[in-house]
Write an enzyme that holds these catalytic residues in place. Sequence first.
Site, PDB file in Angstrom:
ATOM      1  CG  ASN A 213      -0.255  -0.050   2.509  1.00 25.32           C
ATOM      2  OD1 ASN A 213       0.486   0.875   2.836  1.00 25.32           O
ATOM      3  ND2 ASN A 213      -0.425  -1.127   3.274  1.00 25.32           N
ATOM      4  CG  ASP A 309      -7.466  -5.928  13.883  1.00 28.87           C
ATOM      5  OD1 ASP A 309      -6.586  -5.272  14.489  1.00 28.87           O
ATOM      6  OD2 ASP A 309      -8.479  -5.417  13.384  1.00 28.87           O
TER       7      ASP A 309
END
Length: 402
Positions: A213, A309
Amino acid sequence: MSTLIGKRILLIIGGGVAAYKALDLARRLMERGASVRGILTKGGAEFITPLSVASLTGDQCFTDLFSLKDEAEMGHIRLSREADLIVIAPATADLMAKMAGGLAGDLASTVLLATDKPVMVAPAMNAQMWDHPATQRNIKTLKGDGIHFVGPNAGMLACGEVGAGRLAEVPEIVDAVEGFFSAENNKPLKGKHIVLTAGPTHEPIDPVRYIANRSSGKQGFEIAGALASLGADVSLIAGPTNCETPIGVKRIDIETAREMHDAVHANLPADAAIFVAAVADWHVANEGEQKMKKTVSGIPELDLRENPDILASVATLSDGRPSLVVGFAAETENVVEYAAAKRERKTCDWIVANNVSADTGIMGGCENQVHLITENGAEDWPRIPKDKVAQKLADRIAKELS
Ligand code: CTP
């Protein structure tokens, strides 16, 4: 009240025409309560005498590495340790090059190599020498080593040229020394351990391709540096970035989200955990062991699986949860609303939210405009440089943990 009271300063006077100002500097530091001991380099002694340094400081002036008398009275190692701060004024290009290269051929450079004390440099030289790539390289190295700088100023130089290279004025150096000691006293995060994630993660598709990203890591690295400058012991778990490691920060490099997860947990316990990283949501379960050949396998079907997560895994720890868990939320719409929901969902204490739509120029840029979401609601911070956001957040964290 002066922060210099009772402080011991070792003043190294280099060989430059500004050496005479070091005598005034010694007096002004002493007026504020410091004791000053002088080292005069060979070059410095061409401009002022050891006798004037000794008379003004009321202490012996050290000049020679190989002096039997000096070594017998005070070894150079002791000389380098019996100070709270070493100030070099004027610092010549030569002395800075010696420091950057770790040379120890005379008393000043030996003391600087042997010391475990903070060092402040006040350079003075011709503007061309200051601008020279070699000097600029050395400055970068010294700053990376944690050396403090004051000046030089720009203006008319002793050689008649105009440019950067004038020794900072004596009151400026005194202020910098005062500032150094007041920052030393202001370490509200001393003794606190903070784990922080930053940067992107890379999720391999095969040995040459990966999913990534646009995160630069800048904001996270700035926060790590700001926390360290408040005295925190920072473990920075960093994805692949070009950012320089901030001074005093322990950096652990990882590539994937799963490695980041393991590194975070391996570095607990912590007083606070700050999750700035832009973690990839998925990894490729059918990662190719060899480079995928499009002529052989055609368009690959990637078997994407959810990454752990990391933030939630720490925020929900029943045993050893850091007392402050902070998440970041990069959104492109409904920023505060989405971020507040994220805070609840991930059970973290705070969320720092920002709008990363392309038109804001925030992703990869130097400024940020954030909203701090706590249990008391949302605070809108102004758009400011990322280092200022980092300082503001570090101050808030310090307040929270104190
Ligand atoms: N985060 C994390 N581990 C992940 C994903 C996110 O630690 N696998 C952390 C980020 O570092 C950040 C916060 O969670 O502090 C929010 O990240 P974000 O990507 O916005 O959260 P998501 O859960 O992916 O939310 P969504 O994709 O729905 O916006």
